[in-house]
Design a protein around this motif. Sequence first.
Motif, PDB file in Angstrom:
ATOM      1  N   ASP A  40       0.833  -1.203   0.000  1.00  8.93           N
ATOM      2  CA  ASP A  40       0.000   0.000   0.000  1.00  8.93           C
ATOM      3  C   ASP A  40       0.870   1.257   0.000  1.00  8.93           C
ATOM      4  N   GLU A  68       1.092   4.005  -3.010  1.00  7.35           N
ATOM      5  CA  GLU A  68       0.697   5.373  -2.653  1.00  7.35           C
ATOM      6  C   GLU A  68       1.833   6.347  -2.970  1.00  7.35           C
ATOM      7  N   PRO A 104      -3.801   4.144  -3.462  1.00  8.79           N
ATOM      8  CA  PRO A 104      -3.818   3.161  -2.366  1.00  8.79           C
ATOM      9  C   PRO A 104      -4.089   1.755  -2.899  1.00  8.79           C
ATOM     10  N   LEU A 105      -3.668   0.757  -2.147  1.00 11.39           N
ATOM     11  CA  LEU A 105      -3.850  -0.636  -2.553  1.00 11.39           C
ATOM     12  C   LEU A 105      -5.326  -0.980  -2.746  1.00 11.39           C
TER      13      LEU A 105
END
Length: 162
Positions: free
Chosen positions: A44, A48, A54-55
């Motif tokens: 993540d 980012e 984001p994941l």
Amino acid sequence: MRNATNRAEVAAARFRAWGELTPEQLAAWSGFLRGHAQIVRALDSELEQEHGLPLTSYDVLIQLSLAPDRRLRMFELADAVVLSRSGLTRLVERLERDGLVERERGVADLRQMYARLTDRGFEVLADATPTHVAGVKERFLERLSGEQTKQLAAMWRAVLEP
């Protein structure tokens, strides 16, 4: 004071259930939880930092990219990414604002709501995928032998199949 004692006894009895597991079982379960959390946090953070993605957003985009016509009904998407429907709705709204996803109503049934990956979303996904795959390899796959990878894949099939 008696109520607090009863609550403490009940809680202690519940925690004793962990004693039903062998040390190997407990290590397998807690290792899975720690490993998952550590790897997901790292992946993540990397997505980012390098792509502003984001994941969880990456996961939505990849699921849509794999679907026919790059679209899924919202409830199907929620199941695929393991998010609550309300959590997915908020995430899709953000992705829609960024031009990565579009929501559309069903043609046959106007009550159905779909999420569709846009061309821009596909481009963002294509840019982020090499970073994500490299992170998966580095933090997970390259730490296992070929035989371990085969065994783990078989274990996950056993755990996940109905």
